[in-house]
Design an enzyme around this catalytic site. Structure first.
Site, short mmCIF file in Angstrom:
data_model
loop_
_atom_site.label_atom_id
_atom_site.label_comp_id
_atom_site.label_asym_id
_atom_site.label_seq_id
_atom_site.Cartn_x
_atom_site.Cartn_y
_atom_site.Cartn_z
CE LYS A 221 -2.69 6.25 -14.08
NZ LYS A 221 -2.74 6.30 -12.65
CG PHE A 266 5.09 -1.81 -7.08
CD1 PHE A 266 5.20 -0.88 -6.06
CD2 PHE A 266 3.82 -2.09 -7.59
CE1 PHE A 266 4.08 -0.23 -5.55
CE2 PHE A 266 2.69 -1.44 -7.09
CZ PHE A 266 2.84 -0.51 -6.07
CG LEU A 267 11.12 -5.69 -7.66
CD1 LEU A 267 12.62 -5.50 -7.42
CD2 LEU A 267 10.90 -6.37 -9.02
N GLY A 274 -4.09 -7.12 -9.18
CA GLY A 274 -5.50 -6.89 -9.50
C GLY A 274 -5.77 -5.40 -9.43
CB CYS A 277 -5.00 1.15 -11.88
SG CYS A 277 -6.13 2.13 -10.91
C1 UGA Z 1 -1.93 1.55 -8.95
C2 UGA Z 1 -0.63 2.37 -8.91
O1 UGA Z 1 0.25 1.84 -7.92
C3 UGA Z 1 -0.93 3.84 -8.61
O2 UGA Z 1 0.27 4.60 -8.66
C4 UGA Z 1 -1.91 4.37 -9.67
O3 UGA Z 1 -2.29 5.71 -9.39
C5 UGA Z 1 -3.17 3.50 -9.67
O4 UGA Z 1 -2.81 2.13 -9.92
C6 UGA Z 1 -4.06 4.04 -10.76
O5 UGA Z 1 -3.66 3.98 -11.92
O6 UGA Z 1 -5.11 4.63 -10.45
P1 UGA Z 1 -3.56 0.52 -7.07
O7 UGA Z 1 -4.21 -0.21 -8.20
O8 UGA Z 1 -4.40 1.25 -6.09
O9 UGA Z 1 -2.51 1.61 -7.64
O10 UGA Z 1 -2.73 -0.55 -6.21
P2 UGA Z 1 -1.22 -1.05 -6.10
O11 UGA Z 1 -0.75 -0.84 -4.72
O12 UGA Z 1 -0.39 -0.53 -7.18
O13 UGA Z 1 -1.42 -2.63 -6.30
C7 UGA Z 1 -1.93 -3.17 -7.52
C8 UGA Z 1 -1.88 -4.68 -7.46
O14 UGA Z 1 -0.53 -5.14 -7.52
C9 UGA Z 1 -2.46 -5.28 -6.17
O15 UGA Z 1 -3.20 -6.43 -6.48
C10 UGA Z 1 -1.23 -5.63 -5.35
O16 UGA Z 1 -1.45 -6.66 -4.44
C11 UGA Z 1 -0.27 -6.05 -6.46
N1 UGA Z 1 1.15 -5.93 -6.07
C12 UGA Z 1 1.68 -4.73 -5.78
C13 UGA Z 1 1.94 -7.07 -6.05
O17 UGA Z 1 1.48 -8.19 -6.33
N2 UGA Z 1 3.27 -6.95 -5.72
C14 UGA Z 1 3.82 -5.75 -5.42
O18 UGA Z 1 5.05 -5.72 -5.15
C15 UGA Z 1 3.02 -4.62 -5.45
#
Ligand code: UGA
Length: 453
Positions: A221, A266-267, A274, A277
């Site tokens: 995790k 995720f790039l 933010g 998690c």
């Molecule tokens: C994240 C993980 O993606 C999940 O797999 C995990 O279960 C979760 O944390 C957790 O540990 O509970 P989450 O925080 O809901 O999920 O959101 P994400 O979609 O991962 O985005 C996180 C942050 O990264 C956001 O602020 C988003 O805008 C940013 N992000 C994401 C980027 O800046 N660029 C990207 O390419 C992807």
């Protein structure tokens, strides 16, 4: 054949401790799969709203599925952990593990659940599996969950009971889809019977299953979230370099992601990550490493880079708009990403704080997150009810979270409503080419023209 394997029957009753994001989605997903599921929480308001078929936060599709599951009698809420665990074949710990001031994970809720599970199992004659779904630092389940349950219940793991670690990978905003068909299901088992029982629970899920020991599952995790956060910080660092060389970072990362060893997700460069998690989990694993005298230069840089990106974004705004003192910013998107009302660790906060420091005023709109954001800051932000209201009469626009409805705003809208038709896009909501020759000055993070407004 071993007796327990021969006698193995699919568990039917599930208890889930913790009605937060993970717990509620876990509960509703199991109910959807036909398990009779009881979700518990110490917060009576959350329990009552669940029993009324409602929820205390917004997540697409979740309320409808909760309503349906409650109506069918497959999902209910309770404040009594001990009773819920006693009445179930398998129990899931889904409580929060927030960051303590020193960067470690606060495991007090996991501790008290372990005690309740121990109490519930004390007088039970039949087999039970307790599953840790909360994100817990490696060694937590071995270190205190198992000893606590064993001590209080008087039962032995590997004999009358089992304990598994089953980390959750769902994303807010697409939690149901992720919960119903995860990429993979990781099952860390204390003993084979426990892992096999959990595998049976998940047998109808269309996902790869990885069975390993419990410490490995705990670490998977943290390693996953750390790598995803690293990918984002990597793309953000490149966005700053690309801007200086008139190169589009999105095109670069598309090219990078086409390498099958890397994968394109995720790039996406933006204003930083933010949410509840990534920042929490990266901090927690750094803390664990430092405790063991292990340096973490890579992960330290991932977090540092995430603090630099909002500062860079405000510099981009200043460069594009010229002086921002006395100007009003139409600020679109306050949540940490679209499709959620969650504002935890949202990059909107450092960005808006900096804008105020520079003498700007903010008129903000978000489809769902205004109440949560309002509770986070005392700044005199003008909150409005639509993007149109936010743009009308403001000097220029900034996009922090790329909600779908913002994609519908076109060049004509920006020209009609803003004093200066300038859009600074922190999330690459648009294809920048859409604005070419349309009378709107547009810049996105990592876009070619970012150097020369
Ligand atoms: C994240 C993980 O993606 C999940 O797999 C995990 O279960 C979760 O944390 C957790 O540990 O509970 P989450 O925080 O809901 O999920 O959101 P994400 O979609 O991962 O985005 C996180 C942050 O990264 C956001 O602020 C988003 O805008 C940013 N992000 C994401 C980027 O800046 N660029 C990207 O390419 C992807």
């Amino acid at each position: 054949m071993v007796k327990w394997l021969r006698d193995q029957v699919k568990p039917r009753k599930i208890s889930v401790i913790g009605i937060g994001y993970v717990g509620l989605v876990t509960g509703v997903v199991f109910a959807k799969h036909g398990f009779k599921t009881v979700c518990t929480d110490i917060n009576e308001m959350k329990v009552n709203s669940l029993n009324e078929g409602s929820i205390h936060f917004w997540e697409p599709g979740l309320k409808e599925l909760i309503e349906e599951s409650v109506r069918k009698g497959l999902l209910s809420g309770s404040t009594d952990n001990v009773e819920a665990v006693s009445g179930s074949d398998i129990s899931f710990i889904c409580v929060g593990t927030p960051t303590s001031p020193d960067g470690s994970s606060d495991l007090s809720a996991v501790h008290s659940c372990s005690e309740d599970i121990g109490k519930a199992l004390k007088d039970r004659g039949d087999y039970h599996v307790a599953v840790v779904k909360s994100s817990v630092p490696p060694g937590t389940t071995d270190g205190f969950v198992i000893p606590t349950i064993e001590k209080i219940s008087g039962k032995r793991v590997g004999e009358e009971i089992s304990v598994c670690v089953n980390p959750e990978f769902l994303r807010e905003g697409s939690a149901l889809q992720d919960g119903l068909s995860p990429d993979r299901i990781v099952i860390g088992e204390s003993d084979k019977r426990g892992g096999d029982t959990l595998s049976i629970v998940y047998e109808d899920f269309p996902s790869l299953k990885l069975v390993c020991d419990i410490r490995t599952a705990e670490m998977i995790k943290y390693a996953t979230n750390s790598l995803l956060a690293t990918k984002i910080s990597f793309a953000n660092e490149f966005s700053r370099i690309c801007e200086e060389y008139n190169i589009d970072v999105y095109e670069v990362m598309r090219g990078v992601g086409l390498d099958s060893r890397i994968n394109p997700r995720f790039l996406d460069a933006g204003v930083g990550f933010g949410g509840s998690c990534f920042p929490k989990d990266v901090k927690a694993i750094i803390f664990q490493a430092k405790k063991a005298n292990i340096e973490t230069p890579l992960l330290d840089a991932v977090l540092n880079n995430n603090e630099i990106q909002p500062l860079h974004f405000v510099d981009l705004i200043k460069k594009y708009v010229g002086g921002i003192r006395g100007k009003t910013v139409a600020f679109l998107g306050l949540s940490f990403k679209p499709n959620t009302d969650d504002t935890r660790e949202t990059r909107a906060l450092p960005i808006i704080e900096l804008l105020y420091k520079e003498g700007a005023r903010v008129k903000a709109y978000d489809p769902k997150a205004i109440p949560n954001f309002r509770a986070m800051t005392n700044l005199h932000i003008e909150y409005v009810n639509s993007w149109e209201e936010a743009l009308r009469g403001s000097d220029f626009a900034v996009i922090q979270a790329d909600w779908k409805e913002f994609r519908e705003i076109n060049a004509e809208d920006y020209k009609r409503l803003l004093k200066l038709p300038i859009v600074i896009d922190g999330r690459r909501t648009y294809d920048p080419n859409e604005f070419v020759n349309k009378g709107v000055k547009y810049v996105g993070v990592g876009w070619k023209n970012a150097r020369n407004p």
